[in-house]
Structure formats: C-alpha cells, structure tokens
Design an enzyme around this catalytic site. Structure first.
Site, mmCIF file in Angstrom:
data_model
loop_
_atom_site.group_PDB
_atom_site.id
_atom_site.type_symbol
_atom_site.label_atom_id
_atom_site.label_comp_id
_atom_site.label_asym_id
_atom_site.label_seq_id
_atom_site.Cartn_x
_atom_site.Cartn_y
_atom_site.Cartn_z
ATOM 1 C CG HIS A 225 41.421 46.480 42.995
ATOM 2 N ND1 HIS A 225 40.420 45.872 42.057
ATOM 3 C CD2 HIS A 225 41.128 45.635 44.066
ATOM 4 C CE1 HIS A 225 39.626 45.111 42.875
ATOM 5 N NE2 HIS A 225 40.229 44.995 43.951
ATOM 6 C CG HIS B 263 36.445 42.955 44.322
ATOM 7 N ND1 HIS B 263 35.572 43.995 44.347
ATOM 8 C CD2 HIS B 263 37.219 42.742 44.944
ATOM 9 C CE1 HIS B 263 36.114 44.772 45.327
ATOM 10 N NE2 HIS B 263 37.275 44.331 45.654
#
Ligand SMILES: Nc1ncnc2c1ncn2[C@@H]1O[C@H](COP(=O)(O)OP(=O)(O)O)[C@@H](O)[C@H]1O
Ligand SMILES: Nc1ncnc2c1ncn2[C@@H]1O[C@H](COP(=O)(O)OP(=O)(O)O)[C@@H](O)[C@H]1O
Ligand SMILES: [Mg+2]
Ligand SMILES: [Mg+2]
Ligand SMILES: [Mg+2]
Ligand SMILES: [Mg+2]
Lengths: 355, 212, 355, 212
Positions: A57, A219
C-alpha cells in the site's frame, strides 16, 4: 508477472532496505521482527503513534513514519496483516512514556493481530490504546458482520493524530481525536485493473477492456460490483454520491478499556454529511493511474461538492494508500473542524508526505 | 490413544498438505479475498515445523505451544491469529501429556475451536473456518461419547467437516474479507474453511497410518 | 483503453482544470494559449524560469510551477511539444524584468518551437535565453544527429535553477548554472509495459509477458533494444553502469547569443563521473510502477555507487517525469557541487515537489 | 497557371487526405516515434482550413500565411514548426499574387523547403520529410526548367516524392524522435515524409481536377 523485483519472497524486505538507505535521515528499519521507526524515537513525554498492515500500500504506512506523523509502522507480507511480535517490538522501541496509540484498519487480520499485541503489551506494562478505522462506504452491512474496511481515512488520521502527538496532546485526547476523524471520514474506490501479488505471480482477478470494479478495497480484492467502463465524470459521480448520501453509519467496535482492563464493545455512529460542512477532499491513486487522471477526478468532485453546498477547504491528490500497480482511484471526504484543519496544516516530514 | 509421535506426524502431514494445496488455497482466496491464504499458511507452517526438532523431547502441550507461537509470529493476516490461537488453546488442555485419550483429543479440539470463536467472533454460517471446525468437533464429540474409539470418531468428524466445507459455498460471508463482497461472496468455497478441512484430514490420515 | 477520462480531446484541458482547482494557492492556468503560472507572478527583479513540453509526463512541468521552481509551464498535447504562442504568452505573463530562462528538453519539436518563441520574444523586447537538456545516455550518437534526449535531469535543473532565481541570481548566472547541471547529469530508463496515448486509444507498442524495453525515452516510444525480462538487480546494474561508464559526451547545441543577437552553435562536453564524486541519485517512476519497486532499484543503485566509490549525498525517488501509465523506471545521476546542494535543499512549494 | 481557387482546394484536399490517413500516420509514428503524427496534423490542418473562409478575398500569400500561423499555434511537436515554416516561407515569395506561374510555384515550394531545412537542420538521408520534399522540388524544378508546363512537372515531382518516401524505409534516422532508436529505426517508413508526400499528392490531384 511484470515487476521490478528479485525473488518474490524477498520483496518486502528488500524494499524496506531500499527505503532505509534512501531515507536514513528520517527512518530506521528493524528486521525480525520487522518495523520501521523514527530515527529520533523514543521521544520522552510524547504519545507514540503506531500503525501497520500488509505491505503493498506504499507509501502507507512505512512512508508515513517521521516527524509529525507516525513513530513506527509494522509492515506485513504483501496484503497480509503484520504479526503481534512486530507490533510489540515497535511499541517498545518508540515508547516515550506517554502511551501509545495503535491505529488499526478494520480487517479481521489486522484487528486480531493488533488485539493480541495490545493484550501482551499491557501485561508488559506498556500503555497502549487502539482505534479502528472503518470508513469504506462500499461495504453495506454493519451489525453482525466484519463491518466496513479501513481505507483512505487512515492516511488522514495518521497525519492529524501525528501532528497532535507532536504538539503534546495526551493519549486520551489523541484517542478521542482519532475516533472523531474516523467518524467523519468516508471513502470509496474503483479499479480499472487488478494487481498482482508477487508471491502469487498472476493477477488476483481479470477485467476485460470494457469492465471496471466498483467498491474495491486496497488488497487487490474484487469490489462490490463489476460494471461497464464509464467516463471519469460518471465514475466520480458514483463515488461522490455514495459518500455524500451515505446514511448515518452505526456499528459496534472493540476498544481497550483502561479502567476495566479489558476489551469493551463501543457503539459508534458516523453522522451524515450536511450542507455547509467543510471538507478535506482526498483523491487517491490505487497505484497505476497517472496523476493527470486524478486531476480529472478532482475536477468533477469539486463541482459536485459545490453543487451540494459542501465546501472543500483542503485537498490531497496522489498515491498514498495503494494496491501495488492497480489502476484506479478512491475518494475520501473528511468533514473538518478548526482543530483538525490546524493539525492537518502542521509540518510533516516523512518519505511519503512532507510540508 | 494418540501418542506424541503421531502429533508430530500430523503437523508434518498438514504442512505437506498445505504445500501441495498452496496454489489452490490462494486461488480460492483470490476469488473472495486477497489471494494470499495458501501463501500465508505455507509460510507459517513451514516455519512451525522447522521448530519441531528443538522440542521433540517435550510433551504434546509444549509442542503445540511452540507451533502456536511460530504461527502467531509468522503468518499474520486473519489465519495467523486464528490458527495460532487454535494451537495455543489446544496446547493448554494437553499440557504435560505425552499421549492423548479420545477424551483428551476432544478437549483439545474443542479448546482450539473455542479459541477461534473467541478471537474471531464468527458464528456458524458466517462462511469461515468455523463452519468446518465446529461441525467436526461436534461430530467427534458425539462419536467419542458413544463408543470412545478414536479412529471411527475422527472419520465421523471428517465427514462432518467435508459437509461443512461444502456448506460454505452458498453462504453469504459475514466475517473476514469475503464479507466486503456482499452477495458476490456467494457460490464460492471459503479458503480458511478449506485449510481447516485439510488440517483435520491430515489428522485422520495420520491416525489411519498407524492402524494400517 | 482504460483511463479515468472523458473525451480524449479534452484530457489535457480538463486535467489542468482539476489542477487549477486543487492548487489555487500555488498556480493559475490560462487557456488559449495554454500555460500554467505562479499566482504571485510576475515577481519584479526575479529571473523567471519557464519550461514546457508535451503533456503526459506529470507532475512535470505544470506540477513544478511554484515558489522555488518554475514561474510558468507550457503544456502541449499529450507527448507533443507546445507551440510558440504558448511560450510567448507565458513569458509575457511572468516577466519580472530580470530576463527569462527557457529550459528546453532536446527533442526536435521542443527545440524548434522554443526557438521560434525565443525569436519572437526578443523582437518584442523580452530578454529570453534557452538551455537545452540532453542527458539520456541510451542515445548513442551525438554529432550530425538530434543527439541525446532530455529526460530526468530536466527535473533537477528546474529545481536547482528555480531556487537560484528565488535567491536573486541574475540571468547570466542562472544560464551558466543550468548548463552546468545539464553537463553533470545523465539518465537512462526502461519500460516493462507501453502506455496508451488517449487520442490514439491503443498502446504505442506491445510487449509479451517476458519482454522489456531498454533505453526508452518519456514519450511511450520503444527503446534502444528489446530484451528478456530481468531481475531488478540486473536491470539496475544495466542502467547504472551505462551511466557511470558513459564516456565524455561531446556535441554541438544551439543557444541564443545576446551579443550577436542570433543563434550560435556551442560545443559542450559532459565530463565522465569520477571516483569520489558526490551524487544526487534520482530513481524515477515511468508512471505505473509502485513506489515499493523503486526502492528495490534504489537499494541496488546505492550498493553499486558505493562499490564504485561514488557518494550519494541526496536522492529523489518517485513519480516526477512520467510517460502516462507506463510501467518502468529511469535512473538519473547528477554530480553535485556545494552550490547545487545548497540550491537543491532550498525550500520549494509546488504541486509535485515540496519541502 | 494555378489560381487562388486551386490553392484553397489544395489546402482542403490535403486536410481531407490527412483526416483519411490520421490513423495510418499515427501508426507509422508509433513504430519509430511517439504515436501522434496523424493526430497532430489532423488537429492543425482542421484548424487551419477553419480560418480560410475569413481570407478567401485575400491573395495567395496571405492565405498561406494564415495557414502557417494556425499551424504554428496549433500543431506543436516537430511537425508544427516545420509545416508552419514551410507555409510561412512559401507565403512570402507569393505575397500579393492571385495566380501562380510554374516558376512561382517552383519558388514557393523551394522557399518552403528551404524553411524546413533551416528550421530543422536535417539533411537528405536523415529520414525526415526532407527526403520527400527535397527530391520533389528538385524534380519539379528540372521539369519546369525544361518545358514550363505545371501539370507534367508536378507529375514528375510526385514520382520523385514517391521514390523519396520509399527511400526513407531502409534509412537510419538521424533527426527527429526516430533517431533515438538507432538501428531499430531502419526498415520503417518515416511518418513526416509520408504526410509531406500526401501534401504534394493533394496538390497534384487538385491540379489534375481542373484539367479534367
Ligand atoms: N473473524 C473470523 N473468524 C474466523 N475465521 C475467519 C475470520 N476472519 C477470517 N477468517 C478466515 O480466514 C480466512 C482467510 O485467511 P487469510 O487469507 O490467510 O487472511 P486474510 O483474510 O487476512 O488475507 C477466511 O477464508 C476465513 O476462513
Ligand atoms: N529536424 C527535423 N527536420 C525535418 N523533419 C523533421 C525533423 N524532426 C522531425 N521531423 C519530421 O517530423 C516527423 C514527426 O512529426 P510529429 O510526430 O508530428 O512530431 P514529434 O516527433 O514531435 O512527435 C518525423 O517523421 C520527421 O519527418
Ligand atoms: Mg491477506
Ligand atoms: Mg487472504
Ligand atoms: Mg510528439
Ligand atoms: Mg510524433
């Protein structure tokens, strides 16, 4: 799989090594257990802010470690929550005696691992409280389910709470502030393409040239719905309206109670946005989208907010909470008050956010 | 009776089973999760059995506790705390033992399941590993209550586990990442339920091997 | 074509509109002719720095307009040089009476358009000088050809010259400084994927899963060579060694001569890098690569430089000179001196670079 | 003689030709450039002919100058200054005229070519539009020198242009973006040379139309 990597299993570690080499003035990295921390930690008398989550991320979270933001971050494997021993070791490293706030995104994995870390830390005499971020309006149900995911508001909470800690707020005030940021933040995202987890080696899902996923998380997971590709104006309309029209959101979350010395269920309610609200508008890159396209999103978003009587007083546009090389974007709208604005504007010096 | 040797064999067999099914579990997770369950389990259990040579002299409780600690510090994600807690709680009820009666085994599995329920707060029907573990433990308990013979009881448990696993397919997920998909989670088998089924199947196969 | 856009022909304009809305504290945008300029321009007595080029390289150049960097930027269509009227209008807007430097990347189109603008500006009594950036070592030939492209060093030159202008350097000193930056900077890039020009609607080239392009520019054009995909360590080795081992580079460029009032051919030579040199290492994202992968590049680059006795004293890692959503990266090594270091460290406040 | 009407028709015909070949020119540019040549030319010439209604009353020089100015301010890239300069220089030698002799036309094309050479500094063989324009102007000049009749001279010019265009295929590019490709530029036709060929072809077709 097209990536600038060596062996997939070394990806997270080598990336951290590069980061440590590049930003040695800001961060240090500890391996086994793995965590990233401020070079000047622990800072005596300052509340320490720690976050963590799966890798992939970037710049979140390791890129947000530094003056005015996080004291430490715990990176897990790609898209996999880190483990309690990482969180515990990080807490010990940066504990300045004024207590620690764990900012936790609401995913089963993150929640459970941070809960375990909190339990152990407290037995070792470290004062740790936790706040869950659960701001993704794409997730509909709330009671009796996992509830909403933590996405874009996490970045904003880390900045605002980091500034508060720097300004000497005590743990209680920071916890209240963090909860308030979470209750006033809402997000939603879309994907034009999937991403590829290095260890898996192939895309998590596949989309045809004319499809997109609405209501994705961070995700690489598929979203709520797969629909035909639309113009950026239409997409922005969808995301913005889902956020703006979101009803008050009620759910029960678990927070550590210092007096009772145990987990307690707390009922929380997000108020809906109201005409006249001042906003921070955050247009986030899922990773593979050019910034020029984010400006098209912002252009439309600004128009919609104006039409709805919402006043954008701050903005953030760029790659801050990503899903590897996924193409797409998310929008976060955070209702601001004077205190939050002042904390948002306060100086920050991290690899991923700086002013 | 189940002896320590068999427990070690089981852990080894499960790890091998995970390795064989690494891609399969990951693919299941790609559909309704984030494409890492097989990778997570493989990483964690390989690390866990690498610790076993250090503890072969110790009792079953300590062996399971070692496994638990390694899982907790090396899997991460949702399965790390859940499998970690499963083995941690299982270890406490068999502390000090070197062989287990049918009743011990039941208590061990029950304690593990209770740990998972407490940690994850999932209920039956939420489309998680609980949907395999819970019916399996119930079936095992009933069979043990009736005739006290481990192997047929475990066969009953596996039958229930298999049924539980199938049942996860139509379910709407309420816990874990699949819950974010809402109705799109329906029609797909849960990855964590699948790995739990493999865990029980490995146990049965280990027990069967001995009796052969 | 998977993009967050409305109509391809509106892409550049709408992106600028979004940018203007987002950064109204830093920039203003003029349309027809199109240029982006500092809200506080013209600044009397300050040399104005102007750059420009095709769009699609965000944040370059419009994202570098602001205090401590550019006074104005002229965005062309995607990958197409802007036109002289844009450059002229920008010059008039930001001229503070101390002269103007056009920083021009060495592409036929950019060079010719800026030359025309310079010629017209001078007839209108505006003092304008130009410096060409030509730093791409992937381009081999020099004499009798177009020579090397201008790539990563452009960003560094804009930052350093922008700081110098802010500190009151006169035009002559800034021109010398800019030339020095160019002579000490070298770059090279690779692509893992092509990009798609919106108006074209399909990728400029296609690569199989196991191929990559070496020695690409920033316009989605194919590179010098197509080879099999390699590990990031091997790729970094290739790029770094091409830069480090590059022989002194000699070529003739055209600069405006103020005394003779005409274009003169100037011979320039890049000195090679030497053991002991202090460097700024710039790892740039071509657009679609996650920053985590850039850190893997930096990790290896830092090792190589250390082995070769080169000392990295500053670094820049991220998306600064991109090719839309292309996956890949480029490396720029700039030999620094004390003056450049001080100017690099000076404050900057733009949409794309800030400290 | 070529009259003003024909010049206007030519500009229109070329614009139509560019529109028809927009994708083709862009594809040629994708291979050895940056995939925009057709898009650039189409944008610029459409804007240029949109200006023509304002200047139909004026002389050929002013018409070409208007075209030039619009091209310069709306194409950008390499082709903007080059085509812009071509028409700017062409306009100066025919200033004030409403029809052109063969000699005028020759001088006009020669001036345009000289402008391109001066602006772009390319030489014959560098794999640019010069490799079409230059042989075409030479052939036209020779033919005009011999018999002074425009149409056959222009046919000669087109033959030379076509040959020049073919010749760009094996060339190693030395100017423009294709030069960055080094040896990889060989084996591909130059996009700018192709558009220049279309420009001359449109001129020929316009002249032929009248004589039909
Ligand atoms: N709260 C929970 N209770 C029980 N099991 C859960 C819970 N949340 C997730 N799981 C199980 O974990 C599995 C996913 O594990 P894994 O993919 O390793 O972790 P993550 O979801 O963090 O990526 C799910 O398939 C589900 O069976
Ligand atoms: N220096 C030059 N002299 C003559 N023609 C040139 C020169 N540079 C480029 N060209 C021509 O311009 C064409 C490319 O035009 P275009 O694609 O519109 O511009 P750009 O290269 O800026 O994208 C080339 O095919 C070539 O014929
Ligand atoms: Mg995961
Ligand atoms: Mg998973
Ligand atoms: Mg171009
Ligand atoms: Mg081109």
């Amino acid at each position: 799989m097209k990536k600038l990597i060596n062996k997939p299993e070394d990806f997270v570690r080598e990336s951290l090594e590069g980061m440590a080499a590049a930003h040695s003035d800001i961060i240090k990295v500890n391996y086994d257990p793995t965590f990233v921390y401020r070079t000047d930690a622990p800072i005596q008398g300052k509340v320490a802010i720690i976050s963590g989550g799966g890798s992939g991320h970037d710049p979140m979270h390791a890129g947000f470690v530094g003056k005015g933001m996080l004291d430490a971050a715990c990176p897990g494997e790609v898209f996999t929550s880190p483990t309690p021993d990482q969180m515990l070791a990080a807490a010990k490293q940066v504990d300045g005696g004024a207590g620690i706030l764990y900012i936790v995104k609401n995913y089963s994995g993150d929640v459970m691992n941070f809960e375990m870390a909190t339990e152990i830390a407290r037995t070792e005499g470290i004062r740790v409280l936790n706040i869950l971020i659960d701001d993704d309006v794409a997730v509909k149900d709330s009671l009796y389910t996992q509830g909403r995911r933590g996405v874009g508001t996490t970045v904003l909470a880390e900045k605002i709470c980091g500034a508060a800690a720097e300004q000497g707020y005590d743990l209680g005030r920071i916890v209240d502030l963090c909860r308030r940021v979470n209750l006033n933040g809402r997000s939603m995202g879309i994907a034009l393409s999937s991403c590829t987890v290095p260890a898996k080696g192939s895309p998590t899902f596949t989309l045809s040239e004319s499809e997109m996923e609405i209501g994705i998380g961070i995700h690489g997971e598929p979203g709520r719905e797969r629909i035909s590709l639309e113009s950026v104006d239409r997409i922005t309309e969808r995301l913005a309206q889902s956020i703006i029209n979101d009803a008050p959101y009620r759910r029960i979350v678990r927070e550590w109670d210092e007096d009772q010395q145990e987990w307690v269920d707390v009922e929380l309610i997000n108020p809906s946005l109201q005409k006249g609200d001042r906003l921070l508008a955050f247009v986030n890159n899922m990773g593979g989208t050019p910034v020029s396209e984010l400006y098209l999103v912002y252009r439309k978003l600004a128009k919609i907010c104006e039409q709805q009587g919402l006043q954008i007083v701050r903005n953030l546009i760029g790659s801050y909470i990503t899903s590897l090389e996924m193409q797409g974007c998310s929008i976060t709208l955070l209702k601001l008050d004077d205190e939050m604005i002042q904390l948002w504007d306060a100086p920050v010096k991290t690899a991923g956010l700086r002013w | 009776m189940v002896d320590k040797e068999q427990i070690l064999q089981w852990l080894q067999a499960f790890t091998t089973e995970i390795e064989k099914n690494k891609e399969y579990l990951t693919e299941l997770d790609a559909v309704i999760g984030d494409a890492d369950h097989g990778i997570n389990m493989d990483r964690g259990f390989k690390k866990a059995i690498a610790q076993l040579p250090n503890v072969t002299e110790q009792d079953i409780g300590n062996i399971l506790k070692t496994v638990s600690m390694t899982l907790i510090s090396s899997i991460g994600g949702a399965s790390g705390p859940l499998y970690g807690t499963f083995f941690l709680r299982a270890s406490t009820v068999v502390a000090g033992k070197s062989e287990l009666t049918a009743q011990d085994l039941l208590e061990m599995l029950q304690a593990g399941l209770d740990g998972v329920l407490q940690r994850g707060k999932a209920q039956l029907g939420d489309k998680t590993m609980v949907d395999v573990l819970s019916p399996a433990v119930v079936a095992f308990g009933q069979a043990v209550g009736t005739n006290k013979v481990i192997l047929p009881a475990m066969q009953q448990a596996i039958a229930a586990a298999q049924e539980g696993l199938q049942n996860t397919i139509p379910m709407l997920a309420k816990k874990g990442r699949a819950s974010y998909l809402g109705e799109r989670s329906m029609g797909h088998q849960d990855p964590g339920a699948t790995s739990s089924y493999l865990m029980l199947k490995s146990l049965l196969e280990t027990l069967e091997n001995k009796t052969q």
